[in-house]
Design a protein around this motif. Structure first.
Motif, mmCIF file in Angstrom:
data_model
loop_
_atom_site.group_PDB
_atom_site.id
_atom_site.type_symbol
_atom_site.label_atom_id
_atom_site.label_comp_id
_atom_site.label_asym_id
_atom_site.label_seq_id
_atom_site.Cartn_x
_atom_site.Cartn_y
_atom_site.Cartn_z
ATOM 1 N N ALA A 130 25.034 -42.122 -10.196
ATOM 2 C CA ALA A 130 24.590 -40.916 -10.214
ATOM 3 C C ALA A 130 25.550 -39.788 -10.790
ATOM 4 O O ALA A 130 25.282 -38.824 -11.337
ATOM 5 N N GLU A 131 26.675 -39.943 -10.505
ATOM 6 C CA GLU A 131 27.797 -38.831 -10.779
ATOM 7 C C GLU A 131 28.053 -38.802 -12.329
ATOM 8 O O GLU A 131 28.336 -37.870 -13.055
ATOM 9 N N GLN A 132 27.842 -40.146 -13.106
ATOM 10 C CA GLN A 132 27.913 -40.328 -14.497
ATOM 11 C C GLN A 132 26.412 -39.835 -15.057
ATOM 12 O O GLN A 132 26.622 -39.140 -16.264
ATOM 13 N N LEU A 133 25.363 -40.168 -14.451
ATOM 14 C CA LEU A 133 24.155 -40.077 -15.079
ATOM 15 C C LEU A 133 23.645 -38.352 -15.166
ATOM 16 O O LEU A 133 23.438 -37.852 -16.034
ATOM 17 N N PHE A 134 23.870 -37.541 -14.113
ATOM 18 C CA PHE A 134 23.399 -36.407 -14.070
ATOM 19 C C PHE A 134 23.954 -35.324 -15.048
ATOM 20 O O PHE A 134 23.224 -34.478 -15.698
ATOM 21 N N PRO A 135 25.365 -35.563 -15.121
ATOM 22 C CA PRO A 135 25.893 -34.348 -16.276
ATOM 23 C C PRO A 135 25.436 -34.640 -17.799
ATOM 24 O O PRO A 135 25.044 -33.911 -18.372
ATOM 25 N N VAL A 136 25.035 -36.029 -17.774
ATOM 26 C CA VAL A 136 24.396 -36.304 -19.310
ATOM 27 C C VAL A 136 23.266 -35.986 -19.407
ATOM 28 O O VAL A 136 22.701 -35.278 -20.119
ATOM 29 N N MET A 137 22.141 -35.978 -18.352
ATOM 30 C CA MET A 137 20.832 -35.577 -18.301
ATOM 31 C C MET A 137 20.858 -34.085 -18.227
ATOM 32 O O MET A 137 20.059 -33.414 -18.749
ATOM 33 N N ALA A 138 21.911 -33.298 -17.771
ATOM 34 C CA ALA A 138 22.094 -31.860 -17.576
ATOM 35 C C ALA A 138 22.048 -31.282 -19.114
ATOM 36 O O ALA A 138 21.546 -30.518 -19.424
ATOM 37 N N LEU A 139 22.834 -31.952 -19.837
ATOM 38 C CA LEU A 139 23.056 -31.821 -21.144
ATOM 39 C C LEU A 139 21.821 -31.811 -21.969
ATOM 40 O O LEU A 139 21.508 -31.038 -22.824
ATOM 41 N N LEU A 140 21.210 -32.800 -21.923
ATOM 42 C CA LEU A 140 19.906 -33.404 -22.624
ATOM 43 C C LEU A 140 18.752 -32.552 -22.443
ATOM 44 O O LEU A 140 17.985 -31.939 -23.179
ATOM 45 N N GLU A 141 18.641 -32.154 -20.930
ATOM 46 C CA GLU A 141 17.535 -31.434 -20.674
ATOM 47 C C GLU A 141 17.584 -29.849 -20.919
ATOM 48 O O GLU A 141 16.741 -29.296 -21.287
ATOM 49 N N GLY A 142 18.916 -29.676 -20.832
ATOM 50 C CA GLY A 142 19.045 -28.182 -21.240
ATOM 51 C C GLY A 142 18.996 -28.135 -22.712
ATOM 52 O O GLY A 142 18.372 -27.015 -22.915
ATOM 53 N N ARG A 143 19.295 -29.142 -23.487
ATOM 54 C CA ARG A 143 18.694 -28.847 -24.902
ATOM 55 C C ARG A 143 17.357 -28.801 -24.970
ATOM 56 O O ARG A 143 16.530 -28.163 -25.810
ATOM 57 N N CYS A 144 16.535 -29.791 -24.202
ATOM 58 C CA CYS A 144 15.238 -29.854 -24.273
ATOM 59 C C CYS A 144 14.657 -28.424 -24.065
ATOM 60 O O CYS A 144 13.700 -27.972 -24.940
ATOM 61 N N ALA A 145 15.181 -27.696 -22.957
ATOM 62 C CA ALA A 145 14.748 -26.527 -22.723
ATOM 63 C C ALA A 145 14.905 -25.497 -23.765
ATOM 64 O O ALA A 145 14.080 -24.482 -23.995
ATOM 65 N N PHE A 146 16.142 -25.566 -24.407
ATOM 66 C CA PHE A 146 16.457 -24.624 -25.360
ATOM 67 C C PHE A 146 15.168 -24.713 -26.726
ATOM 68 O O PHE A 146 14.917 -23.723 -27.168
ATOM 69 N N GLU A 147 15.034 -25.833 -27.162
ATOM 70 C CA GLU A 147 14.168 -26.236 -28.106
ATOM 71 C C GLU A 147 12.763 -26.052 -27.932
ATOM 72 O O GLU A 147 11.937 -25.491 -28.708
ATOM 73 N N ALA A 148 12.648 -26.275 -26.749
ATOM 74 C CA ALA A 148 11.176 -26.030 -26.154
ATOM 75 C C ALA A 148 10.641 -24.635 -26.204
ATOM 76 O O ALA A 148 9.730 -23.942 -26.433
ATOM 77 N N THR A 149 11.680 -23.769 -25.534
ATOM 78 C CA THR A 149 11.736 -22.209 -25.630
ATOM 79 C C THR A 149 11.427 -21.804 -26.950
ATOM 80 O O THR A 149 10.529 -20.708 -27.380
#
Length: 249
Positions: A88-107
């Motif tokens: 979990a400690e390793q997965l969430f920061p990676v998902m935060a980067l990916l989902e953050g980029r998803c939000a950027f491009e979706a917006t």
């Protein structure tokens, strides 16, 4: 624990690509926690309940093992994967980067119809948050995040995010078990939807990133609570992150 067939899963499996259909059903059972983390798969019971031979079932289990959802154990069989604290400690920061980029491009790419869809799922989140319905909130949250991922319209980002999102689903929104987390989560979503609907892609990216990291913090708090309770039951037992008192998310 050995998985036992339930009546809702006892109807026959049919299809032109049988092992693909079996894999899809197994995958759904894992995500819905009909097969819990760490459970061993009873191949004989499944094959009998679905009225299939064990060959397509074993092929399907290999598919899920390749995806990382199942673990093939020599001389023992197959069991559902459990994620550790370190995972979990390793997965969430990676998902935060990916989902953050998803939000950027979706917006940046959103059409009026896209923004209406985002608003619809946010409204669903508001309803479930007001009712403190953890299961409903978990499901609506999954739909919202999946929609943001799709609206990014970036096949490479979609592929990477989808591959890792399934591991978050193994935890099934367990962080929502933390008192006050639903209220905090919906507040984070309010900031996010405001940024997305106003076209502020950079703010949407930051907010989504912080939202994922807040989920990790809540998950760790839940874990700490369980550690505090565990010694009263068995000082040698420590439940993994994928196990919780509630199945809702």
């Amino acid at each position: 624990m050995i998985w036992q067939e339930s009546p809702s899963n006892s109807h026959p499996v049919r299809g032109t690509s049988l092992h693909d259909e079996v894999a899809a059903r197994l995958r759904s059972m894992v995500f819905e926690r009909q097969l819990a983390p760490g459970e061993w798969i009873d191949e004989k019971a499944l094959a009998a309940g679905w009225q299939i031979s064990r060959t397509p079932l074993r092929e399907a289990l290999k598919v899920l093992a390749a995806e990382g959802l199942m673990e093939l154990v020599p001389q023992r069989g197959c069991r559902v994967v459990e994620l550790s604290d370190d995972d979990a400690e390793q997965l969430f920061p990676v998902m935060a980067l990916l989902e953050g980029r998803c939000a950027f491009e979706a917006t940046r790419n959103a059409t009026p119809a896209d923004r209406a869809s985002l608003r619809h799922w946010h409204d669903q989140l508001e309803l479930h948050a007001a009712a403190q319905d953890r299961d409903g909130y978990y499901r609506a949250n999954h739909e919202f995040h999946t929609l943001v991922q799709r609206l990014a319209r970036n096949r490479w980002l979609d592929r990477a995010t989808a591959d890792l999102r399934q591991f978050l689903r193994l935890m099934r929104g367990r962080q929502l078990n933390l008192p006050g987390r639903i209220d905090a989560s919906i507040n984070e979503h309010r900031v996010l939807i405001d940024a997305m609907l106003s076209g502020d892609a950079a703010r949407a990216e930051r907010t989504m990133h912080d939202h994922l990291m807040a989920q990790l913090a809540a998950l760790k708090a839940v874990r700490q609570q369980e550690r505090a309770i565990a010694p009263h039951n068995d000082p040698h037992v420590s439940a993994p992150l994928t196990k919780g008192n509630a199945d809702a998310g």
